[in-house]
Design a protein around this motif. Sequence first.
Motif, PDB file in Angstrom:
ATOM      1  N   LEU A   3       0.830  -1.193   0.000  1.00 23.01           N
ATOM      2  CA  LEU A   3       0.000   0.000   0.000  1.00 23.01           C
ATOM      3  C   LEU A   3       0.864   1.242   0.000  1.00 23.01           C
ATOM      4  O   LEU A   3       1.923   1.273   0.607  1.00 23.01           O
ATOM      5  N   ARG A   4       0.394   2.254  -0.664  1.00 26.59           N
ATOM      6  CA  ARG A   4       1.053   3.557  -0.609  1.00 26.59           C
ATOM      7  C   ARG A   4       0.445   4.308   0.560  1.00 26.59           C
ATOM      8  O   ARG A   4      -0.760   4.311   0.741  1.00 26.59           O
ATOM      9  N   LYS A   5       1.272   4.936   1.366  1.00 20.93           N
ATOM     10  CA  LYS A   5       0.809   5.711   2.521  1.00 20.93           C
ATOM     11  C   LYS A   5       0.813   7.168   2.138  1.00 20.93           C
ATOM     12  O   LYS A   5       1.790   7.680   1.611  1.00 20.93           O
ATOM     13  N   CYS A  38      -5.284   0.117   8.698  1.00 17.80           N
ATOM     14  CA  CYS A  38      -5.432   0.579   7.324  1.00 17.80           C
ATOM     15  C   CYS A  38      -6.598   1.558   7.279  1.00 17.80           C
ATOM     16  O   CYS A  38      -7.653   1.300   7.843  1.00 17.80           O
ATOM     17  N   HIS A  43      -4.494   5.166   2.928  1.00 19.34           N
ATOM     18  CA  HIS A  43      -3.933   4.018   2.203  1.00 19.34           C
ATOM     19  C   HIS A  43      -4.639   3.719   0.877  1.00 19.34           C
ATOM     20  O   HIS A  43      -3.996   3.610  -0.159  1.00 19.34           O
ATOM     21  N   TYR A  44      -5.959   3.551   0.911  1.00 14.96           N
ATOM     22  CA  TYR A  44      -6.687   3.177  -0.303  1.00 14.96           C
ATOM     23  C   TYR A  44      -6.604   4.251  -1.389  1.00 14.96           C
ATOM     24  O   TYR A  44      -6.216   3.979  -2.527  1.00 14.96           O
ATOM     25  N   THR A  47      -3.061   4.626  -2.882  1.00 12.09           N
ATOM     26  CA  THR A  47      -2.663   3.426  -3.617  1.00 12.09           C
ATOM     27  C   THR A  47      -3.424   3.320  -4.931  1.00 12.09           C
ATOM     28  O   THR A  47      -2.837   3.150  -6.003  1.00 12.09           O
ATOM     29  N   THR A  50      -2.466   6.114  -7.411  1.00 14.39           N
ATOM     30  CA  THR A  50      -1.117   5.926  -7.959  1.00 14.39           C
ATOM     31  C   THR A  50      -1.127   4.862  -9.044  1.00 14.39           C
ATOM     32  O   THR A  50      -0.478   5.003 -10.086  1.00 14.39           O
TER      33      THR A  50
END
Length: 139
Positions: A3-5, A38, A43-44, A47, A50
């Motif tokens: 996941l991208r933070k 999460c 996060h969602y 992510t 991106t």
Amino acid sequence: MLLRKGSQWFEINRKLAVYIVEDTTFYPKFDEFCKLACYVDEHYFPTMLTIHASNLLANRIGMAISTRPDGDSDRPRGGAHPATFGRADITEEFLKKVLEDQSCLYNNQPSSVCFLFARKFAPSALEPLLLLAPKYFGY
């Protein structure tokens, strides 16, 4: 699942908002695999956007005050949410630390322009912030 933070505070345009609302691919996976610590906003969204529309993201990081969770701050109070800063917290040392601990990026490159985002300040913090702002923020 990687996941991208990102920040829980962000701005999107209409096109990105439509991607989020229309998504039926990424959110079910996020919901299935991301159970502990999460968050949709942190996060969602970063992510999914991106992966789906990275060319439309600014990838900008500015200076932030009070976005550290209580457990990571100098004034631990427990919990996963940032502390609220009051009158007693707003000192010259506090502002020096905020300004020294930050690096600003634009498109993942160092930037001399920083955007300051601050939240979780009690009304009692206003007067000391106004008194110290000219010295530390130049206005």
